[in-house]
Design a protein around this motif. Structure first.
Motif, short mmCIF file in Angstrom:
data_model
loop_
_atom_site.label_atom_id
_atom_site.label_comp_id
_atom_site.label_asym_id
_atom_site.label_seq_id
_atom_site.Cartn_x
_atom_site.Cartn_y
_atom_site.Cartn_z
N LYS A 10 -18.85 1.11 -4.27
CA LYS A 10 -17.96 0.39 -3.58
C LYS A 10 -16.75 -0.08 -4.15
CE LYS A 10 -17.78 -2.85 0.64
NZ LYS A 10 -16.09 -2.67 0.53
N MET A 11 -15.41 0.33 -3.80
CA MET A 11 -14.38 -0.14 -4.47
C MET A 11 -13.71 -1.64 -4.04
SD MET A 11 -12.26 3.40 -4.91
CE MET A 11 -10.98 2.80 -5.80
N ASP A 12 -13.02 -2.15 -4.71
CA ASP A 12 -12.60 -3.48 -4.17
C ASP A 12 -11.49 -3.23 -3.24
OD1 ASP A 12 -13.86 -4.85 -6.36
OD2 ASP A 12 -12.25 -4.82 -7.35
N ASN A 13 -11.65 -4.20 -2.11
CA ASN A 13 -10.56 -4.14 -1.03
C ASN A 13 -9.00 -4.25 -1.55
OD1 ASN A 13 -12.45 -3.87 0.77
ND2 ASN A 13 -12.57 -6.07 1.16
N ILE A 14 -8.04 -3.63 -0.96
CA ILE A 14 -6.67 -3.80 -1.27
C ILE A 14 -6.45 -4.90 -0.11
CG2 ILE A 14 -4.41 -2.93 -1.27
CD1 ILE A 14 -5.76 -0.03 -1.24
N ASN A 15 -5.78 -6.08 -1.08
CA ASN A 15 -5.21 -7.15 -0.40
C ASN A 15 -3.88 -7.27 -0.93
OD1 ASN A 15 -7.19 -8.62 1.39
ND2 ASN A 15 -8.19 -8.37 -0.57
N GLU A 16 -2.71 -6.83 -0.32
CA GLU A 16 -1.27 -6.79 -0.72
C GLU A 16 -0.46 -7.69 0.08
OE1 GLU A 16 0.07 -3.72 -3.11
OE2 GLU A 16 1.93 -3.58 -1.78
N LEU A 17 0.21 -8.76 -0.48
CA LEU A 17 1.31 -9.71 0.12
C LEU A 17 2.59 -9.20 -0.40
CD1 LEU A 17 1.73 -11.63 2.30
CD2 LEU A 17 1.42 -13.57 0.62
N ASN A 18 3.46 -9.02 0.18
CA ASN A 18 5.00 -8.46 -0.38
C ASN A 18 5.91 -9.33 0.49
OD1 ASN A 18 3.74 -6.44 -2.03
ND2 ASN A 18 3.98 -5.21 0.00
N MET A 19 7.09 -9.80 -0.10
CA MET A 19 8.17 -10.48 0.46
C MET A 19 9.27 -9.66 0.06
SD MET A 19 9.02 -14.66 0.31
CE MET A 19 9.66 -14.44 -1.56
N ILE A 23 16.24 -7.86 -2.38
CA ILE A 23 15.21 -8.29 -3.67
C ILE A 23 13.85 -8.37 -2.97
CG2 ILE A 23 15.67 -10.71 -3.18
CD1 ILE A 23 15.15 -10.83 -6.15
N LYS A 24 12.95 -7.60 -3.52
CA LYS A 24 11.80 -7.62 -3.08
C LYS A 24 10.52 -8.17 -4.24
CE LYS A 24 8.39 -4.47 -0.64
NZ LYS A 24 8.26 -3.14 -0.06
N PHE A 25 9.60 -8.81 -3.72
CA PHE A 25 8.88 -9.22 -4.50
C PHE A 25 7.39 -8.70 -4.10
CE2 PHE A 25 11.61 -12.61 -4.65
CZ PHE A 25 11.96 -12.73 -6.01
N ASN A 26 6.33 -7.88 -4.91
CA ASN A 26 5.38 -7.21 -4.57
C ASN A 26 4.10 -7.71 -5.20
OD1 ASN A 26 6.57 -4.92 -3.09
ND2 ASN A 26 7.32 -4.34 -5.15
N PHE A 55 1.86 -8.24 -10.04
CA PHE A 55 3.12 -8.80 -9.45
C PHE A 55 4.17 -8.25 -10.30
CE2 PHE A 55 6.65 -11.56 -9.91
CZ PHE A 55 7.13 -11.88 -8.46
N ASN A 56 5.25 -7.81 -9.21
CA ASN A 56 6.36 -7.15 -9.61
C ASN A 56 7.52 -7.45 -8.69
OD1 ASN A 56 6.77 -4.52 -8.05
ND2 ASN A 56 4.81 -4.58 -8.58
N ALA A 57 8.78 -7.45 -9.19
CA ALA A 57 10.06 -7.62 -8.47
C ALA A 57 11.07 -6.58 -8.64
CB ALA A 57 10.71 -9.02 -8.73
N MET A 58 11.79 -6.26 -7.33
CA MET A 58 12.79 -5.11 -7.39
C MET A 58 14.19 -5.72 -7.15
SD MET A 58 11.00 -1.60 -6.07
CE MET A 58 10.02 -2.23 -4.77
N VAL A 59 15.01 -5.39 -7.43
CA VAL A 59 16.51 -5.51 -7.07
C VAL A 59 17.14 -4.02 -6.58
CG1 VAL A 59 18.77 -6.64 -7.35
CG2 VAL A 59 16.32 -7.71 -8.15
#
Length: 153
Positions: A99-108, A122-125, A143-147
Motif C-alpha cells: 500500500k502506498m501513502d495517501n496523497i494529501n496536498e494543500l495549495n494556496m 503567486i502559488k504555494f504548493n 514545499f515549493n512556490a511559483m510566481v
C-alpha cells in the motif's frame, strides 16, 4: 499488459455567494477491475517474465477528494485554497503488493488581474510539507512556490 476496467462515480457540490467567495467539494470513487493473464500466455510471450498474481490498478487511487475555497476581497484580487486527497493506492515491488501513502496536498494561490489581458499570480504548493510518490520510487517535490504572469488573448 493486463485488461483494466473502471467504474467511476462521484458528486460535486458548489456554492457561490455574490462573486465574493466560491466553495466547491468533489468526491470520487474509483472501482478498478483488472483481469489476470493466464500464466501460460505470459510465459509464452517471453522468458523470465514475472507474472503478478495480486493484480490491482497500481498507483491509481480508490477514493479522491477535491476541495477549493476562493475569495475575492477586491475586484482584481482572488485568493484561493485547494486540497486534494488520493487514498487507496497500491504498487508492486519485489514480488509483493504494498500500500502506498495517501496523497494529501494543500495549495494556496493569489491572483491579481490588472485588466482583461494581463495579470500575475503567486502559488504555494504542498503547504502540509507531505512526502509522497505519484509513482513508486519517484518522490514529489516538497514545499515549493511559483510566481507567474497571466496573458489572456
Amino acid at each position: 499488459y493486463y485488461d483494466a476496467k473502471l467504474f467511476r462515480g462521484g458528486l460535486t457540490v458548489k456554492y457561490s455567494y455574490q462573486q465574493l467567495f466560491n466553495i466547491s467539494l468533489k468526491g470520487v470513487y474509483n472501482s478498478w477491475t483488472v483481469d489476470e493473464r493466464e500464466v501460460e500466455e505470459a510465459e509464452a510471450e517471453g522468458e523470465g517474465e514475472t507474472v503478478i498474481t495480486d493484480i490491482k490498478a497500481f498507483g491509481k487511487p480508490k477514493t479522491e477528494l477535491f476541495g477549493e475555497i476562493s475569495v475575492n476581497p477586491m475586484e482584481n484580487i482572488t485568493l484561493s485554497l485547494d486540497y486534494y486527497l488520493g487514498a487507496g493506492r497500491y504498487t508492486h515491488i519485489n514480488g509483493s503488493t504494498i500500500k502506498m501513502d495517501n496523497i494529501n496536498e494543500l495549495n494556496m494561490k493569489g491572483t491579481y488581474q490588472l485588466n482583461d489581458t494581463f495579470g500575475a499570480y503567486i502559488k504555494f504548493n504542498n503547504l502540509l510539507f507531505k512526502k509522497y510518490e505519484l509513482v513508486y520510487g519517484y518522490p514529489q517535490q516538497g514545499f515549493n512556490a511559483m510566481v507567474g504572469i497571466i496573458l489572456n488573448f
